[in-house]
Design an enzyme around this catalytic site. Structure first.
Site, mmCIF file in Angstrom:
data_model
loop_
_atom_site.group_PDB
_atom_site.id
_atom_site.type_symbol
_atom_site.label_atom_id
_atom_site.label_comp_id
_atom_site.label_asym_id
_atom_site.label_seq_id
_atom_site.Cartn_x
_atom_site.Cartn_y
_atom_site.Cartn_z
ATOM 1 N N ILE A 1 0.826 -1.278 0.052
ATOM 2 C CA ILE A 1 -0.073 0.116 -0.180
ATOM 3 C C ILE A 1 1.025 1.240 0.090
ATOM 4 O O ILE A 1 0.226 2.496 0.096
ATOM 5 C CB ILE A 1 -0.994 -0.025 1.154
ATOM 6 C CG1 ILE A 1 -0.060 -0.086 2.605
ATOM 7 C CG2 ILE A 1 -2.175 -1.095 1.008
ATOM 8 C CD1 ILE A 1 -1.165 0.091 3.809
ATOM 9 N N GLY A 2 2.208 1.243 -0.061
ATOM 10 C CA GLY A 2 3.080 2.324 0.158
ATOM 11 C C GLY A 2 4.476 1.966 -0.057
ATOM 12 O O GLY A 2 4.835 0.783 0.321
ATOM 13 N N GLY B 1 8.653 4.276 0.637
ATOM 14 C CA GLY B 1 9.507 5.141 0.494
ATOM 15 C C GLY B 1 10.889 4.765 0.255
ATOM 16 O O GLY B 1 11.052 3.540 0.059
ATOM 17 N N GLY B 2 12.062 5.562 0.504
ATOM 18 C CA GLY B 2 13.255 5.493 0.257
ATOM 19 C C GLY B 2 13.776 4.312 1.190
ATOM 20 O O GLY B 2 14.870 3.485 0.994
ATOM 21 N N MET B 3 13.110 4.130 2.279
ATOM 22 C CA MET B 3 13.525 3.389 3.410
ATOM 23 C C MET B 3 12.893 2.254 3.651
ATOM 24 O O MET B 3 13.704 1.189 3.910
ATOM 25 C CB MET B 3 13.627 4.091 4.917
ATOM 26 C CG MET B 3 14.243 3.376 6.084
ATOM 27 S SD MET B 3 13.976 4.127 7.734
ATOM 28 C CE MET B 3 12.233 4.024 7.683
ATOM 29 N N ALA B 4 11.532 2.050 3.480
ATOM 30 C CA ALA B 4 10.779 1.143 3.833
ATOM 31 C C ALA B 4 9.861 0.872 3.028
ATOM 32 O O ALA B 4 9.388 1.508 2.268
ATOM 33 C CB ALA B 4 10.339 1.019 5.321
ATOM 34 N N VAL C 1 5.267 -0.545 2.724
ATOM 35 C CA VAL C 1 4.496 -0.576 3.504
ATOM 36 C C VAL C 1 3.369 -1.518 3.139
ATOM 37 O O VAL C 1 3.028 -1.408 1.926
ATOM 38 C CB VAL C 1 3.866 0.651 4.037
ATOM 39 C CG1 VAL C 1 2.622 0.525 4.962
ATOM 40 C CG2 VAL C 1 4.826 1.571 4.640
ATOM 41 N N LYS D 1 5.299 -2.126 8.145
ATOM 42 C CA LYS D 1 6.413 -1.418 7.605
ATOM 43 C C LYS D 1 7.680 -2.213 7.478
ATOM 44 O O LYS D 1 8.272 -2.742 8.644
ATOM 45 C CB LYS D 1 6.777 -0.085 8.243
ATOM 46 C CG LYS D 1 7.908 0.588 7.752
ATOM 47 C CD LYS D 1 7.871 2.098 8.267
ATOM 48 C CE LYS D 1 7.596 3.117 7.084
ATOM 49 N NZ LYS D 1 7.602 4.436 7.805
ATOM 50 N N ASP E 1 10.276 15.346 10.464
ATOM 51 C CA ASP E 1 10.121 15.077 9.413
ATOM 52 C C ASP E 1 8.378 15.295 9.166
ATOM 53 O O ASP E 1 7.596 14.446 8.665
ATOM 54 C CB ASP E 1 10.233 13.682 9.065
ATOM 55 C CG ASP E 1 10.370 13.719 7.224
ATOM 56 O OD1 ASP E 1 10.068 14.803 6.862
ATOM 57 O OD2 ASP E 1 10.263 12.606 6.803
#
Length: 644
Positions: free
Chosen positions: A16-17, A19-22, A24, A39, A133
């Site tokens: 469902i999503g 980013g650069g780190m993880a 989801v 995550k 953030d």
């Protein structure tokens, strides 16, 4: 990773999503039978022990927070080389997506969302956790309009919109503070700066600082002054504008010192949208400046003579004003007296009319229009205009205004039409059809109509999860303002659970039938090239008696016998030189298999010539061979040969 089960508990359903780190995933907790968000740390970071350690420590710190506007963290763990965090699953969209869809938000909606975010930040700061953030991407909006902050102390995604200094990610470039851009000390005020930027974007639809590169944007945070929000959106009250300006001051000491003080101003601006929220010092840098009134006492006086003259002049002016007002009042009184005498005595004497011929207008407000019309018609007044207006406080047919004041004398001839404003009662509102629509849009529109809203969730097979199924009162019904309209929102199809049956020891056909009877599907089979229908199931996943959702696939593992089996081939016996044989021929076939090395006769019959050629079945041992000898009429027919 879809379909994988982490920690023998969390079944990954869909991505469902990320980013650069993880990344989801939406997952189902098999123990508590509820949806969660998982995550998962990207594989490229799993070998960095320091990074993994920080990932776990920060996740555990964030798990200590408990607040309705913070996404809850339930668990932290790892399965083999997969490091994961189990979080509350929020069915909604990010604030960034919401702004992208709607554009600039209504200032009240933006302030209400900001209040929720600021409340979450306040809770974190009290627990000595600085987010670092805050941005619309990290704010989730539920179907009920509740804002939830995520990624507390964890958001360090390495991407084109972040800047890394001294090996650590500082924040997202459009929203971080000047001190973050400089690599300086960050504290709670850095979060409040980022929240101010987010509020700026909510009310204007754009961020205050933008450029082609992250470094250029960072420099603008340090050097440039933002365009005041109300210059972009004139509909923003000055109070909201001032709050944003204060929150995004370059100097940390000039911003809100705490989230609590920020919250207080946000609550206050809802009641006083045009109140004062900046001191003179704070407003100097803004384009709207407050100018002090000139104090005459600050001007230089030139001697006692001038002072004395000024006092005498003021005294004379005061006396002149008193005389003027006395004369004016006397004149008005005389004029009124003569007007009354002229109207009541002289005019009737001249025209031959008396006061009794006049109709004196009464105050008809709050009386029934039908009753008043009957009174006026009886008095000879037929020209009556009626203007109808909706009125939520006055019932239908009641007069709310009249054009001719009470006490005015009227005559039945030569008068102007009498106009009454009459209530049509409260305006009824027709409820639109919201089936399949986004409940946020329905909620917003209903509230603009003056209606209240409530939410109910229920399962639906035909309406997508998160969309409106129906309303109560129903679509196209007319209701009074203030009525509560209940939105029934789809939870999607009902999750029906079933127990996985045991299929160990069954054939593929039997296992398939057993799974279909339990409303389950056959998943992958191992090995894929099942050669016979007699191979038996050796293992299954999920295991027997596990409760899973109907329609889930079950993988099957077969036990295949890999030992080589004996085989049988058909040898075709042809007859050559048939002239040397009679009409019937005695055929004898002898074989010697390599596994026994014992000769045996497998065929001993008479055959007519016409029956040639014919097939003789010959057994070949597994991994071996068979010697074959053929006799016709007692004589060797062919030289001994070996099969295969």
């Amino acid at each position: 990773m879809q379909g994988q089960i982490l920690g023998n508990r969390y079944e990954l359903i869909e991505k469902i999503g990320g980013g650069g780190m993880a990344l989801v995933y939406k997952a189902r907790c098999q123990l508590l039978n509820r949806y969660v968000a998982v995550k998962i740390l990207r594989p490229e970071f799993t070998n960095d022990e320091e990074f993994v350690k920080r990932f776990r420590i920060e996740a555990q710190s964030a798990a200590s927070l408990s607040h309705p506007n913070i996404v809850s963290i339930y668990d932290v763990g790892h399965d083999d080389n997969v490091h994961y965090i189990i979080m509350e699953y929020v069915d909604g969209i990010t604030l960034k997506d919401y702004i992208s869809r709607k554009g600039p938000l209504d200032w009240k909606e933006a302030v209400n969302i900001t209040i929720q975010i600021c409340s979450a930040i306040e809770n974190a700061h009290r627990n000595h956790i600085v987010h670092r953030d805050i941005k619309p991407h990290n704010i989730l909006l539920t179907m009920d309009g509740i804002a939830k902050v995520t990624d507390f102390g964890i958001a360090r995604a390495v991407s084109s919109s972040t800047i890394t200094m001294v090996g650590s990610t500082i924040g997202s470039v459009h929203y971080f503070s000047p001190e973050q851009a400089r690599g300086g000390f960050t504290d709670e005020k850095s979060d409040l700066y980022s929240l101010g930027i987010a509020l700026y974007e909510m009310v204007t639809g754009k961020v205050p600082f933008d450029a082609e590169t992250p470094v250029a944007i960072a420099l603008k945070h340090i050097q440039d002054q933002p365009v005041p929000p109300f210059e972009i959106n004139p509909g923003i009250p000055t109070g909201v504008n001032d709050i944003i300006i204060k929150a995004i001051k370059k100097d940390q000491n000039k911003r809100y010192p705490t989230a609590t003080e920020f919250l207080q101003d946000l609550y206050r601006v809802l009641k006083e949208p045009y109140g004062e929220f900046l001191t003179e010092d704070e407003s100097e840098s803004s384009q709207t400046r407050r100018i002090k009134a000139v104090n005459p006492a600050n001007h230089e006086r030139k001697g006692d003579y001038l002072i004395k003259e000024a006092k005498n002049t003021q005294k004379g002016k005061k006396n002149d004003r008193l005389t003027y007002w006395a004369a004016a009042i006397t004149a008005v009184v005389i004029i009124v007296i003569f007007s009354i005498v002229g109207y009541t005595v002289v005019l009737p004497a001249i025209t031959g009319q008396s006061e009794k011929d006049n109709f004196i207008m009464e105050n008809y407000v709050n009386r029934e229009i039908t009753e008043v019309k009957a009174i006026l018609n009886k008095a000879g007044f037929e020209k009556i205009d009626i203007k109808e207006e909706y009125d939520s406080k006055v019932k239908e047919g009641i007069i709310t205004k009249q054009s001719i004041p009470e006490g005015t004398p009227l005559k039945p001839e030569g008068y102007s039409p009498i106009e009454f404003t009459v209530s049509k009662g409260p305006e009824l509102i027709k409820i639109p059809d919201y089936r399949g629509k986004d409940p946020r849009e329905a909620r917003t529109e209903l509230r603009t109509f003056g209606l209240e809203t409530a939410d109910e969730w229920e399962n639906s097979e035909g309406i997508a999860e998160g969309s409106v199924i129906r309303t109560e009162p129903k679509a196209n019904e007319e209701v009074l303002p203030g009525t509560t309209v209940t939105l029934f929102i789809s939870k999607g199809p009902q999750i029906k659970l079933t127990k996985v049956p045991s299929i160990i020891g069954l054939t593929q056909k039997e296992a398939t039938q057993r799974l279909l009877e339990a409303n389950l599907k056959v998943g992958k089979t191992f090995p894929e090239d099942i050669s016979t229908a007699v191979d038996k199931v050796e293992d299954q996943k999920p295991a027997a008696d596990t409760e899973i959702q109907e329609g889930t696939a079950v993988d099957i593992y077969f036990k295949v016998d890999t030992t080589e089996k004996p085989k049988e081939i058909k040898y075709t016996l042809n007859l050559t030189d048939s002239e040397q044989y009679g009409d019937t021929i005695k055929v004898l076939v002898e074989i010697t298999p390599s596994d026994t090395n014992i000769p045996e006769i497998i065929y001993d019959e008479e055959k007519g010539k016409a029956e040639f050629p014919f097939n003789v079945p010959i057994r070949i041992p597994a991994g071996g061979y068979t010697k074959v000898r053929i006799y016709l009429d007692g004589e060797p027919y062919l030289t001994e040969f070996t099969l295969p």
